[in-house]
Design an enzyme around this catalytic site. Structure first.
Site, short mmCIF file in Angstrom:
data_model
loop_
_atom_site.label_atom_id
_atom_site.label_comp_id
_atom_site.label_asym_id
_atom_site.label_seq_id
_atom_site.Cartn_x
_atom_site.Cartn_y
_atom_site.Cartn_z
N ASP A 211 0.82 -1.22 0.00
CA ASP A 211 0.00 0.00 0.00
C ASP A 211 0.85 1.27 0.00
OD1 ASP A 211 -2.44 1.25 -0.05
OD2 ASP A 211 -2.62 1.32 2.13
C1 FPP Z 1 -1.87 -0.20 -3.68
O1 FPP Z 1 -1.37 1.15 -3.65
C2 FPP Z 1 -1.28 -0.98 -4.78
C3 FPP Z 1 -1.93 -1.38 -5.91
C4 FPP Z 1 -3.35 -1.10 -6.15
C5 FPP Z 1 -1.24 -2.10 -6.99
C6 FPP Z 1 0.21 -2.43 -6.78
C7 FPP Z 1 0.74 -3.12 -7.98
C8 FPP Z 1 2.04 -3.21 -8.29
C9 FPP Z 1 3.12 -2.63 -7.43
C10 FPP Z 1 2.47 -3.91 -9.56
C11 FPP Z 1 2.28 -5.40 -9.43
C12 FPP Z 1 2.50 -6.07 -10.70
C13 FPP Z 1 2.73 -7.40 -10.83
C14 FPP Z 1 2.88 -7.99 -12.18
C15 FPP Z 1 2.85 -8.27 -9.69
P1 FPP Z 1 -2.42 2.31 -3.80
O2 FPP Z 1 -2.72 2.48 -5.29
O3 FPP Z 1 -3.62 2.00 -2.96
O4 FPP Z 1 -1.71 3.61 -3.28
P2 FPP Z 1 -2.29 4.61 -2.14
O5 FPP Z 1 -2.55 3.76 -0.93
O6 FPP Z 1 -1.20 5.60 -1.93
O7 FPP Z 1 -3.53 5.22 -2.68
MG MG Z 2 -4.11 2.24 -0.88
#
Ligand code: FPP
Ligand code: MG
Length: 290
Positions: A42
């Protein structure tokens, strides 16, 4: 190939860091080493904002952080790693963001299949777990291909949860268990044993009440490819499970760190493992219901 001065220094430095890391793992392995670590990655968008980066870059940097974490885990001998890459709730984000995450996912899954990728270097079998039919076709096909391509890797297992959440997983497993029982009963009925559908009332009350057992449900869980996690690490200071591995995390050590996912490093993993080791005896006692 001859190295110039600067790249030679870099090479020496990198090897020295790897050597130090391996020494640290040696010391750590005096205590229990987790068999399975799960990650909630996250804080990627917050990282991009914090660094004044354009939207989406946070997830790209997050992928690099994931590669480092996998490398540390496999160097240390952790056999199973499970990551929450995209939850069913993430589909509710704006369409542009969902599309950009799907594009990133497809690009990175294709990269994982390349010969020199981390999964081939460490002999890792990749599983994509979740309601895969919710994915766009190119991503689903890439995920299915990656599972086939890595099927013979046997040193470690990487479970990538996409279009996943625990409630969906539990409903899916219960449905599958019911279907299986239904087929069993229909078969018995067809064989004339009198123990079938029509004769369901004839089954002893006790047997009827225990028709579906825990094992019948657990074997249909997406995450049944791995034992229950020993440690669940969540970044960005959140202390919620966000519908991830609810069934499997009953006796798991939960570690929350305030760093954002792209900032996670070796020291955070080290600290999580030291804390796990400190609590291991107590957790095992609870697991065994002592
Ligand atoms: C949460 O951070 C993360 C995600 C929704 C996706 C994370 C995906 C990757 C790092 C790539 C993975 C790829 C493969 C092929 C395994 P967030 O978007 O909720 O960020 P925030 O909490 O700051 O809003
Ligand atoms: Mg998040």
């Amino acid at each position: 190939m001859k190295k110039d001065g600067r790249s030679r220094i870099n090479w020496i430095f990198e090897n020295f860091v790897t050597f130090l890391r391996k020494c640290t793992f040696r010391v750590l392995s005096v205590g229990p080493i987790p068999e399975h670590i799960a990650y909630i990655m996250d804080g990627n968008r917050r990282y991009a904002k914090k660094q004044n980066m354009i939207e989406g870059t946070g997830h790209r940097v997050g992928f690099l952080a994931l590669m480092s974490m996998l490398k540390y885990c496999y160097e240390m001998g952790v056999r199973y790693v499970t990551i929450y890459a995209f939850s069913i709730d993430n589909f509710k984000r704006c369409p542009e963001e969902v599309q950009s995450l799907m594009d990133l996912m497809q690009e990175k899954i294709e990269g994982l299949m390349e010969e020199e990728s981390i999964v081939n270097r460490y002999g890792v079998r990749v599983h994509f777990l979740g309601d895969l039919k919710l994915l766009s076709e190119p991503v689903r096909l890439a995920a299915e291909r990656a599972m086939v391509v890595t099927a013979n890797n046997s040193k470690a297992v990487l479970s990538i949860c996409v279009a996943y959440n625990s409630t969906n997983e539990i409903v899916h497993a219960v449905e599958k268990a019911c279907e299986e029982k239904w087929e069993e009963i229909s078969l018995l009925n067809a064989s004339g044993s009198g123990y079938g559908l029509i004769g369901l009332e004839c089954i002893e009350k006790h047997e009827r009440e225990n028709l579906i057992k825990l094992i019948d449900i657990e074997k249909h869980m997406y995450v049944s490819v791995a034992p229950d996690p020993d440690i669940l690490i969540r970044t960005s200071g959140e202390t919620r499970l966000s519908n991830f591995l609810l069934w499997q995390s009953a006796y798991c050590y939960l570690y929350s760190t305030p760093v954002l996912w792209p900032e996670i490093g070796f020291r955070h993993l080290l600290w999580a493992i030291l804390n796990f080791q400190r609590n291991h005896f107590y957790l095992e006692k609870k697991r065994k219901q002592l």
